[in-house]
Enzyme design. Structure first.
Site, short mmCIF file in Angstrom:
data_model
loop_
_atom_site.label_atom_id
_atom_site.label_comp_id
_atom_site.label_asym_id
_atom_site.label_seq_id
_atom_site.Cartn_x
_atom_site.Cartn_y
_atom_site.Cartn_z
N ARG A 126 0.81 -1.24 0.00
CA ARG A 126 0.00 0.00 0.00
C ARG A 126 0.84 1.28 0.00
NH1 ARG A 126 -2.71 -3.18 3.75
NH2 ARG A 126 -4.56 -4.18 2.88
N LYS A 148 3.01 11.85 -10.02
CA LYS A 148 2.14 11.06 -10.92
C LYS A 148 2.90 9.81 -11.32
CE LYS A 148 -0.87 14.44 -13.16
NZ LYS A 148 -1.22 15.06 -14.45
N GLU A 190 9.01 19.88 -23.14
CA GLU A 190 8.37 20.09 -21.83
C GLU A 190 8.90 21.37 -21.17
OE1 GLU A 190 5.78 18.48 -20.76
OE2 GLU A 190 5.88 16.34 -21.26
N LYS A 232 7.18 23.73 -11.81
CA LYS A 232 6.44 22.49 -11.52
C LYS A 232 6.24 22.34 -10.01
CE LYS A 232 5.06 18.07 -12.46
NZ LYS A 232 5.01 16.96 -13.38
N GLU A 242 -4.32 17.53 -8.86
CA GLU A 242 -4.90 18.05 -10.10
C GLU A 242 -6.40 18.33 -9.99
OE1 GLU A 242 -3.12 16.45 -13.71
OE2 GLU A 242 -5.03 16.73 -14.72
N ARG A 246 -3.13 22.44 -11.72
CA ARG A 246 -2.17 21.45 -12.22
C ARG A 246 -2.54 20.98 -13.63
NH1 ARG A 246 0.77 16.30 -9.22
NH2 ARG A 246 1.97 15.70 -11.05
N ASN A 250 -0.93 20.01 -18.51
CA ASN A 250 -1.27 19.07 -19.59
C ASN A 250 -1.44 19.77 -20.93
OD1 ASN A 250 -1.33 16.90 -17.76
ND2 ASN A 250 -3.40 17.45 -17.13
N HIS A 253 -1.24 17.90 -24.15
CA HIS A 253 -1.18 16.47 -23.86
C HIS A 253 -2.39 15.68 -24.35
CE1 HIS A 253 2.28 17.65 -21.60
NE2 HIS A 253 2.46 16.47 -21.06
N HIS A 257 -1.28 12.47 -26.22
CA HIS A 257 -1.59 11.11 -25.79
C HIS A 257 -2.32 10.35 -26.89
CE1 HIS A 257 -1.26 12.07 -21.19
NE2 HIS A 257 -0.10 12.10 -21.81
N HIS A 270 7.31 10.77 -26.18
CA HIS A 270 6.34 11.61 -25.47
C HIS A 270 6.60 13.11 -25.70
CE1 HIS A 270 3.44 12.83 -22.49
NE2 HIS A 270 4.37 13.53 -21.85
#
Ligand code: NAD
Ligand code: GLY
Length: 380
Positions: A126, A148, A190, A232, A242, A246, A250, A253, A257, A270
């Site tokens: 966990r 993330k 980025e 960041k 997010e 935040r 993206n 993105h 994606h 990416h």
């Protein structure tokens, strides 16, 4: 090591952590061991990075803490390894090591290793500690910070994952010397993103220092990394899960994606997909009257200057990309949501975007160039 060359940026939150940026950090056993609470370490890496740097990290850890029980997990390199199967193998490595709750995973590599090993650390018992040791520019400025973690599944990118912030990030800038140029450029996409969405003067700075960045000038590169990480860190400190701002990170993105998934995670990498995605998002913003087309042209010019692709690769169809975007985590029931652009330094999340506008932007924008040139450090 020149300790004065190390910059440290703090990330605030429920459990604050430092981002250290500078040369030779992978040899700094004391700093590497600082977040290690227990006696077990899994050093996770990939087949390119492990032969270059894993011995260095392991030796530094052993010098600082001889009693540590350390084992290694090495993924095949590349996005195609960021799968549930790769995750499974990492979990098996944790089990074989007898990893305890106070143990620590070191993720040594690019965003693929960081995301997958981070997700394994999030799930093992966990949640155990993870320290990010990013070795790509992209991972240094983005993926290693903010917690993330995820793997890809055939339905889409990063669809299975968790928020699991690292205990520390150590970005050893000397590792960039072995980075293939294509990956350097991907990281610059980025970096440019921060300028585009929140720091217009940084966009100008990137224009001015383009040649130095591509030539890997140490001081200029370190300055770009630190400025990106400061942005960041500030955003994820305020909005770790997010729920709000935040999402601006993206930018580009949703398109990116879709392109990556449509190419089976085996076409643009990416950062390259993000470069194309940011230009598409800027063009969509211009179409919707949010920003001038000249701003989109200027952003495209910067990314072109970095040697990044800026148009949709040939062979991808607008309808198929749109279908992919509907599966994206950021999609909503009443039309697509995008991070859109109000010009340099200003972005916002806007929903209810009509399919017709997205299709029009995609249809205007196909080309054939798939970047190559994987050799390390050819001339800029
Ligand atoms: P990557 O991890 O695949 O690394 C790129 C290539 O460079 C690989 O072949 C790797 O083996 C090689 N490499 C890495 N460091 C090297 C070095 N120093 N010398 C020589 N070779 C080296 O790709 P990436 O661009 O670092 O990361 C992309 C991934 O990051 C994507 O999966 C993306 O979804 C994810 N990502 C995550 C976040 C996040 O917030 N978690 C943010 C952005 C991107
Ligand atoms: N790379 C986007 C984020 O960390 O939120």
């Amino acid at each position: 090591m020149n300790a004065t060359a190390i910059r440290t940026i703090a990330v605030d939150g429920a459990v604050p952590y430092p981002i250290h940026i500078g040369p030779c950090l992978l040899e700094d056993g004391a700093r590497l061991c600082e977040p290690v609470r227990g006696g077990h370490v899994l050093l996770a890496s990939d087949g390119h990075v492990a032969p270059l740097y894993a011995d260095r990290v392991e030796a530094a850890l052993r010098r600082a803490r001889p009693a540590l029980e350390i084992s290694r997990f090495v993924l095949p390199p590349g996005e195609s390894a960021k799968t549930l199967e790769g995750f499974d193998a990492c979990i098996d490595a944790l089990a074989a090591l007898g990893m305890r709750r106070d143990g620590c995973v070191f993720a040594l590599g690019g965003g693929v290793v960081g995301d997958l090993a981070g997700f394994a650390a999030a799930c093992w018992m966990r949640g155990i500690d993870v320290v990010q040791l990013p070795t790509t520019l992209l991972a240094m400025v983005d993926s290693s910070v903010g917690g993330k973690t995820a793997v890809d599944i055939p339905a889409g990118k990063n669809l299975v994952g968790a928020f699991h912030p690292p205990r520390a990030v150590l970005a050893d800038t000397t590792t960039l010397r072995t980075l293939p140029r294509r990956e350097l450029r991907a990281g610059l996409a980025e970096v440019a993103k921060y300028g585009a969405i929140m720091d217009a003067p940084f966009l100008d700075w990137l224009h001015q220092h383009r040649d130095a960045l591509l030539a890997m000038d140490d001081a200029i590169l370190a300055a770009a990394i630190a400025r990106s990480c400061a942005h960041k860190a500030a955003v994820v400190g305020r909005d770790p899960f997010e729920h709000g701002e935040r999402a601006l990170l993206n930018f580009g993105h949703t398109f990116a994606h879709a392109i990556e998934a449509e190419q089976g995670f085996d076409g643009l990498n990416h950062g390259e997909a993000v470069a194309v995605g940011m230009v598409l998002a800027a063009r969509l913003s211009a179409r919707l009257g949010l920003a001038g087309a000249a701003h989109a042209d200027a952003l495209q010019g910067l990314l072109d200057g970095f040697g990044l692709p800026t148009r949709v690769p040939a062979g991808l169809h607008a309808d198929a990309l749109l279908a992919r975007m509907r599966l994206d985590k950021k999609a909503a029931a009443n039309g697509l949501r995008f991070v859109l652009w109000h010009g340099p330094g200003r972005a916002g999340v806007i929903g209810g975007i009509a399919d017709a506008d997205v299709l029009a932007v995609l249809a205007d924008d196909t080309t054939g160039d798939v970047p190559t040139g994987d050799a390390p450090q050819d001339s800029p």
